[in-house]
Design a protein around this motif. Sequence first.
Motif: not given
Length: 222
Positions: A10-12, A18-19, A47-48, A63-64
């Motif tokens: 959800t971000r470039p 990791g937050a 996301n990571h 969800p993931g």
Amino acid sequence: MFAVDLHLHTRPFHNPRGAPTAFDPYGARLMAASARNRGIDGLALTNHNYRVPYLNDDPLFVPGIEVTTRNGHVLVVGPDPPDRTYGDRSSPAAVVEDAHDRGCAAVIAHPFRNSTVADVDAPFDAVEVNGKHPERRAEIERIADEREIPVVGGSDAHFPFELGRVHTLVYADDLTPESVVDAIRDGRVEPRRQTYLTDRLLLPMYDAIHGARDALQRAVPG
């Protein structure tokens, strides 16, 4: 049948901590708009090392989380992935066990990009064809055959124009996080590649970036 992209962000750029970031909700909305335009029915937000708890029906947000382990990355998708994980402290086997306890599927992510996850003896549910390396599908299928698990697809998108270039066809009567997990475990999935004009520029760029990074890592001891 539903088209689901099982790997996107959800971000470039990755957040080293990791937050969650302030951009995440905007990124999620941009990805949803791109998915509607490209005929993608579901998106796994991975996301990571942290989960983004956003809900959406069109497309469905699954969800993931993309978990960093000692050996590489593992995608955990389903109704209840963990909210946070912490760097490279976990073993892949522990991540798989936790995923299964939560009713989620555990997927080997991009096994040829700085990863030895595919060598770990753990009951993974699938292995991924990654949108940044779609030409490696034959090698991915060999891993799947050896492990007797299905192949899925995810774009690994960080920008909306990357979304859907590789995704997963999910054969199910309805689309829910639970039905996605069931389809993966039952083998009612297959990867699909969709080529867009932007890929003519993106894929050579990805090859150059990852090739340079791999060369740097080989040159630096440890």
